[in-house]
Enzyme design. Sequence first.
Site, PDB file in Angstrom:
ATOM      1  CG  ASN A  10      -0.400  -2.188   1.884  1.00  0.00           C
ATOM      2  OD1 ASN A  10       1.329  -2.104   1.620  1.00  0.00           O
ATOM      3  ND2 ASN A  10      -0.915  -3.071   0.950  1.00  0.00           N
ATOM      4  CD1 TRP A  11       1.713   3.918   3.117  1.00  0.00           C
ATOM      5  CD2 TRP A  11       4.273   4.393   3.930  1.00  0.00           C
ATOM      6  NE1 TRP A  11       1.777   4.667   4.205  1.00  0.00           N
ATOM      7  CE2 TRP A  11       3.511   5.313   4.375  1.00  0.00           C
ATOM      8  CE3 TRP A  11       5.712   4.539   3.948  1.00  0.00           C
ATOM      9  CZ2 TRP A  11       3.969   5.808   5.149  1.00  0.00           C
ATOM     10  CZ3 TRP A  11       6.179   5.369   4.019  1.00  0.00           C
ATOM     11  CH2 TRP A  11       5.733   6.473   5.651  1.00  0.00           C
ATOM     12  CE  LYS A  12      -1.593  -1.942  -2.031  1.00  0.00           C
ATOM     13  NZ  LYS A  12      -2.393  -2.383  -2.723  1.00  0.00           N
ATOM     14  CG  HIS A  97      -2.165  -8.059   0.032  1.00  0.00           C
ATOM     15  ND1 HIS A  97      -2.341  -7.384  -0.730  1.00  0.00           N
ATOM     16  CD2 HIS A  97      -2.555  -5.960   0.034  1.00  0.00           C
ATOM     17  CE1 HIS A  97      -2.599  -6.075  -1.611  1.00  0.00           C
ATOM     18  NE2 HIS A  97      -3.246  -5.377   0.046  1.00  0.00           N
ATOM     19  CD  GLU A  99      -1.298  -5.727  -4.644  1.00  0.00           C
ATOM     20  OE1 GLU A  99       0.115  -5.384  -3.446  1.00  0.00           O
ATOM     21  OE2 GLU A  99      -2.334  -5.075  -4.590  1.00  0.00           O
ATOM     22  CD  GLU A 169      -6.890  -4.914   2.086  1.00  0.00           C
ATOM     23  OE1 GLU A 169      -7.158  -3.721   1.844  1.00  0.00           O
ATOM     24  OE2 GLU A 169      -6.512  -5.741   1.433  1.00  0.00           O
ATOM     25  N   GLY A 175      -6.400  -1.421  -5.866  1.00  0.00           N
ATOM     26  CA  GLY A 175      -6.861  -0.359  -6.343  1.00  0.00           C
ATOM     27  C   GLY A 175      -6.880  -0.245  -7.976  1.00  0.00           C
ATOM     28  CB  SER A 215     -10.691   2.130  -4.307  1.00  0.00           C
ATOM     29  OG  SER A 215      -9.790   0.840  -5.424  1.00  0.00           O
ATOM     30  N   GLY A 236      -4.280   1.081   0.344  1.00  0.00           N
ATOM     31  CA  GLY A 236      -3.343   1.511  -0.530  1.00  0.00           C
ATOM     32  C   GLY A 236      -3.053   3.075  -0.789  1.00  0.00           C
ATOM     33  N   GLY A 237      -3.340   2.898  -2.051  1.00  0.00           N
ATOM     34  CA  GLY A 237      -3.231   4.714  -3.343  1.00  0.00           C
ATOM     35  C   GLY A 237      -3.480   6.019  -2.414  1.00  0.00           C
TER      36      GLY A 237
HETATM   37  P1  PGA Z   1      -5.871   0.761  -2.692  1.00  0.00           P
HETATM   38  O1  PGA Z   1      -4.953  -0.921  -1.490  1.00  0.00           O
HETATM   39  O2  PGA Z   1      -6.787   1.588  -1.350  1.00  0.00           O
HETATM   40  O3  PGA Z   1      -4.585   1.142  -3.469  1.00  0.00           O
HETATM   41  O4  PGA Z   1      -7.098  -0.307  -3.485  1.00  0.00           O
HETATM   42  C1  PGA Z   1      -5.671  -1.576  -1.057  1.00  0.00           C
HETATM   43  C2  PGA Z   1      -4.927  -2.233  -0.489  1.00  0.00           C
HETATM   44  O5  PGA Z   1      -4.278  -3.112  -0.788  1.00  0.00           O
HETATM   45  O6  PGA Z   1      -4.809  -2.802   0.537  1.00  0.00           O
END
Ligand code: PGA
Length: 252
Positions: A10-12, A97, A99, A169, A175, A215, A236-237
């Site tokens: 997920n590149w956000k 998600h 967020e 998640e 994150g 993470s 994500g990251g």
């Molecule tokens: P993260 O994000 O790997 O940076 O914790 C995961 C996500 O939000 O899907």
Amino acid sequence: MKRRPLIAGNWKMHLDSVKARQLAQDLIPAAAARAGNCDVMIAPSPTLLPVVSEEVKDSVIILGAQNVCWATQGAFTGETSPAMLLELGCRMAIIGHSERRHIFAEDDRLINKRLSGALEHGLIPILCLGETLESRQQDQTFKVLEGQLRSALINISIKNPAKLIIAYEPVWAIGTGQTATTEQAQEVHVFLRQLIGDIFDKTIASGIRILYGGSVKPETMAALMSREDIDGVLVGGAALDAESFSKIINYS
Ligand code: PGA
């Protein structure tokens, strides 16, 4: 049942078209090398979908979106329709998600609409669920997850387990650098699988892929993937760096 793992990135709201194109290009060899064992998906932001789509169209990489509206078209300012995503080559869409839920106040009703629209149009939803730290500390994890799952699936019918993906998640792990332990993740995945069996049936439950997200790093991959009910990851990251995401794809 053996489920084919899915490694999803997920590149956000990151990268620009030059960097996105490069990252997609750099991931193609790793994804190709694992094509016999697992699926790889990347979800860039909507403005980057055209360039990334061009890059990955002849590769095994699956293109995904970070969200999707339910309607084909219409007065929905700021939204992207399933048809628009399909036209760009997307096959999956992340929905619900954390967020979206927490920063943009998307609630269970909206998530249910998005999910149902995606399914109707033939996009595979990756439905995200997760408890906050507060809920976990108050022993409300299972209650919260059950509520999220049941309301997302109201009036949804699934005949083929490949058509829906769940991502667990935990909000406190996204994150933060704090991955759930493999025991915590496995325990939740078993719970969610049982619930899916309850809502649909045993065949759907044993075939559906349940990903872990929060993470995930190359170093935590092998342990997570060694657990029976963890069928992949949503990253994500660590998905923004070609080297680390390639290592994640190449987990053993
Ligand atoms: P993260 O994000 O790997 O940076 O914790 C995961 C996500 O939000 O899907």
